[in-house]
Scaffold this motif. Sequence first.
Motif, mmCIF file in Angstrom:
data_model
loop_
_atom_site.group_PDB
_atom_site.id
_atom_site.type_symbol
_atom_site.label_atom_id
_atom_site.label_comp_id
_atom_site.label_asym_id
_atom_site.label_seq_id
_atom_site.Cartn_x
_atom_site.Cartn_y
_atom_site.Cartn_z
ATOM 1 N N ALA A 110 132.413 19.518 -0.447
ATOM 2 C CA ALA A 110 131.450 19.961 0.554
ATOM 3 C C ALA A 110 130.407 20.852 -0.096
ATOM 4 O O ALA A 110 130.683 21.551 -1.078
ATOM 5 C CB ALA A 110 132.155 20.716 1.670
ATOM 6 N N VAL A 111 129.207 20.824 0.463
ATOM 7 C CA VAL A 111 128.165 21.787 0.136
ATOM 8 C C VAL A 111 127.995 22.637 1.391
ATOM 9 O O VAL A 111 127.711 22.112 2.468
ATOM 10 C CB VAL A 111 126.835 21.101 -0.243
ATOM 11 N N VAL A 112 128.229 23.940 1.249
ATOM 12 C CA VAL A 112 128.206 24.848 2.393
ATOM 13 C C VAL A 112 127.156 25.923 2.151
ATOM 14 O O VAL A 112 127.123 26.555 1.094
ATOM 15 C CB VAL A 112 129.591 25.498 2.608
ATOM 16 N N LYS A 113 126.291 26.116 3.143
ATOM 17 C CA LYS A 113 125.281 27.173 3.081
ATOM 18 C C LYS A 113 125.899 28.467 3.600
ATOM 19 O O LYS A 113 126.524 28.482 4.660
ATOM 20 C CB LYS A 113 124.075 26.796 3.941
ATOM 21 N N HIS A 114 125.745 29.538 2.826
ATOM 22 C CA HIS A 114 126.226 30.858 3.240
ATOM 23 C C HIS A 114 125.025 31.778 3.401
ATOM 24 O O HIS A 114 124.323 32.061 2.426
ATOM 25 C CB HIS A 114 127.170 31.440 2.193
ATOM 26 N N ASP A 115 124.784 32.219 4.619
ATOM 27 C CA ASP A 115 123.778 33.249 4.889
ATOM 28 C C ASP A 115 124.529 34.573 4.904
ATOM 29 O O ASP A 115 125.427 34.777 5.734
ATOM 30 C CB ASP A 115 123.070 33.016 6.221
ATOM 31 N N VAL A 116 124.182 35.476 3.989
ATOM 32 C CA VAL A 116 124.916 36.716 3.794
ATOM 33 C C VAL A 116 124.081 37.887 4.306
ATOM 34 O O VAL A 116 122.917 38.045 3.926
ATOM 35 C CB VAL A 116 125.258 36.913 2.293
ATOM 36 N N TYR A 117 124.703 38.714 5.152
ATOM 37 C CA TYR A 117 124.078 39.908 5.694
ATOM 38 C C TYR A 117 124.956 41.085 5.280
ATOM 39 O O TYR A 117 126.111 41.175 5.687
ATOM 40 C CB TYR A 117 123.987 39.821 7.228
ATOM 41 N N VAL A 118 124.403 41.970 4.441
ATOM 42 C CA VAL A 118 125.249 43.006 3.840
ATOM 43 C C VAL A 118 124.551 44.360 3.825
ATOM 44 O O VAL A 118 123.336 44.446 3.588
ATOM 45 C CB VAL A 118 125.680 42.595 2.413
ATOM 46 N N LEU A 119 125.318 45.404 4.104
ATOM 47 C CA LEU A 119 124.875 46.796 3.940
ATOM 48 C C LEU A 119 125.675 47.369 2.777
ATOM 49 O O LEU A 119 126.892 47.159 2.687
ATOM 50 C CB LEU A 119 125.165 47.606 5.195
ATOM 51 N N HIS A 120 125.002 48.083 1.889
ATOM 52 C CA HIS A 120 125.701 48.695 0.759
ATOM 53 C C HIS A 120 124.931 49.917 0.302
ATOM 54 O O HIS A 120 123.782 50.135 0.695
ATOM 55 C CB HIS A 120 125.878 47.699 -0.383
ATOM 56 N N TYR A 121 125.573 50.728 -0.519
ATOM 57 C CA TYR A 121 124.934 51.946 -1.035
ATOM 58 C C TYR A 121 124.198 51.670 -2.319
ATOM 59 O O TYR A 121 124.482 50.792 -3.043
ATOM 60 C CB TYR A 121 125.985 53.037 -1.271
#
Length: 121
Positions: A110-121
């Motif tokens: 499979a080819v899977v699209k990952h939309d990543v939403y991240v908060l970090h320091y």
Amino acid sequence: MTNTSRTLFGATHVIDDSLTVGPEPTSKIVGRAQGIYAFTDLNEFGLLMVFNYAFVEGKYNGSTLSVLGKNSFLSKVREMPIVGGSGLFRFARGYVLATTHSLNLSSGDAVVKHDVYVLHY
């Protein structure tokens, strides 16, 4: 139970997949998705996903994001939590929205699209 389960309950797989800029096989590799997934639902096709995005390019080279959550992969969009990270993503929190771009039922690839939403320091 895996041999008799219609949902593959108990089957476990280890992954080390390319993270690319786009869905094409020739797209630039920016990291690896490394971890484990297991079929953990008796009633539907559902996975427990435990993996890291390990970045190997640019500003995030050497940093990771850690994901742990359920992936009901037959759903159009799946949400999984980001539970931490390392390097530039230390103390990361957020979520991933996964959508299947393509699936080969014969090979299981499979080819899977990952939309990543991240908060970090």
